[in-house]
Design an enzyme around this catalytic site. Sequence first.
Site, PDB file in Angstrom:
ATOM      1  N   ASP A  36      31.897  48.007  39.734  1.00  0.00           N
ATOM      2  CA  ASP A  36      31.883  46.877  40.749  1.00  0.00           C
ATOM      3  C   ASP A  36      30.802  47.357  41.718  1.00  0.00           C
ATOM      4  O   ASP A  36      30.299  48.096  41.561  1.00  0.00           O
ATOM      5  CB  ASP A  36      33.211  46.929  41.504  1.00  0.00           C
ATOM      6  CG  ASP A  36      33.759  45.629  41.541  1.00  0.00           C
ATOM      7  OD1 ASP A  36      33.023  44.838  42.495  1.00  0.00           O
ATOM      8  OD2 ASP A  36      34.880  45.058  41.224  1.00  0.00           O
ATOM      9  N   TYR A 155      30.345  26.628  37.344  1.00  0.00           N
ATOM     10  CA  TYR A 155      31.262  27.291  36.928  1.00  0.00           C
ATOM     11  C   TYR A 155      31.595  26.895  35.204  1.00  0.00           C
ATOM     12  O   TYR A 155      31.602  27.800  34.282  1.00  0.00           O
ATOM     13  CB  TYR A 155      32.501  27.522  37.436  1.00  0.00           C
ATOM     14  CG  TYR A 155      33.539  28.453  37.185  1.00  0.00           C
ATOM     15  CD1 TYR A 155      33.527  29.799  37.494  1.00  0.00           C
ATOM     16  CD2 TYR A 155      34.505  27.967  36.398  1.00  0.00           C
ATOM     17  CE1 TYR A 155      34.380  30.908  37.237  1.00  0.00           C
ATOM     18  CE2 TYR A 155      35.403  29.151  35.892  1.00  0.00           C
ATOM     19  CZ  TYR A 155      35.323  30.416  36.349  1.00  0.00           C
ATOM     20  OH  TYR A 155      36.321  31.399  35.802  1.00  0.00           O
ATOM     21  N   LYS A 159      30.761  29.239  31.959  1.00  0.00           N
ATOM     22  CA  LYS A 159      31.651  29.856  31.029  1.00  0.00           C
ATOM     23  C   LYS A 159      31.654  29.183  29.696  1.00  0.00           C
ATOM     24  O   LYS A 159      32.091  30.045  28.810  1.00  0.00           O
ATOM     25  CB  LYS A 159      33.282  29.406  31.629  1.00  0.00           C
ATOM     26  CG  LYS A 159      33.450  30.149  32.941  1.00  0.00           C
ATOM     27  CD  LYS A 159      33.405  31.670  32.860  1.00  0.00           C
ATOM     28  CE  LYS A 159      33.739  32.498  34.089  1.00  0.00           C
ATOM     29  NZ  LYS A 159      33.793  33.962  33.593  1.00  0.00           N
ATOM     30  N   THR A 190      46.709  34.912  41.587  1.00  0.00           N
ATOM     31  CA  THR A 190      45.849  36.003  42.079  1.00  0.00           C
ATOM     32  C   THR A 190      46.049  35.659  43.777  1.00  0.00           C
ATOM     33  O   THR A 190      46.711  34.757  44.117  1.00  0.00           O
ATOM     34  CB  THR A 190      44.487  35.825  42.037  1.00  0.00           C
ATOM     35  OG1 THR A 190      43.961  34.435  42.438  1.00  0.00           O
ATOM     36  CG2 THR A 190      44.035  35.859  40.469  1.00  0.00           C
TER      37      THR A 190
END
Length: 250
Positions: A36, A155, A159, A190
Amino acid sequence: MRLKGKNLIVTGGASGIGLATAERALQEGASVVLADLEQGDGAQRARALDGRHGGRCLFVPADVGDTAQADALVAPTVEALGSVDVVFNNAGIGGMAPAVDYRDEDFLRTIDINLTGVFRVARAALRQMYRQGAGSIVNNASILGVLGQTQTAAYSAAKGGVINLTRTLALEAAAHGVRGNAVAPGYIDTPLIAELPREQREALVRLHPLGRLGRDVEVAHAVVFLGSDEASFITGAYLLVDGGYAAGKS
């Protein structure tokens, strides 16, 4: 144990689906490189996992938007663990805006992290996996890789690209004993979604026939399966983990 003796790299591993996958892989016997951004919580998360799972997790800082850093993920993994058996390409960013308002730099940044970043890491991993003659790459796509949605031009384009990239890599890699697949999650519960106004959250819940949002560990289960030998005859596929979201929208 599904991943006993295997070495796994998880990008975007400091939170959410990435962190849940790192934990599940460790529970299934893998050793894990948690990758990360250096300035985030990755090192702390890796230390905590390492303590809980017998010294089998290490942190490698990596920004998948940088080719040199993506390439540099593989060498320390091989040095420390001996091989790269599974890669979960999970790092990504969000962003919403009407197409007419999308700035070039925002669009290109989303494509760069969510699609080109997947390619950078996959390319580096494939070079090592070809030398090994074995390996499995799992890419994190989305239901928005197969379905359109307003205000997600960048996005959704990224994807959708991830899914077709996965197919292409699977075809190229098959002769080398390497598999490539993708997961396509629906909306996952989340902290970001938890902060939405109640009516927006309830609207998201209604999109899923199972009547709830997904949990990060439910995506992790799918990743572990696709990375394991149980999925040895599965390649070039994308697995919907979406609570039925896409079932009535083909």
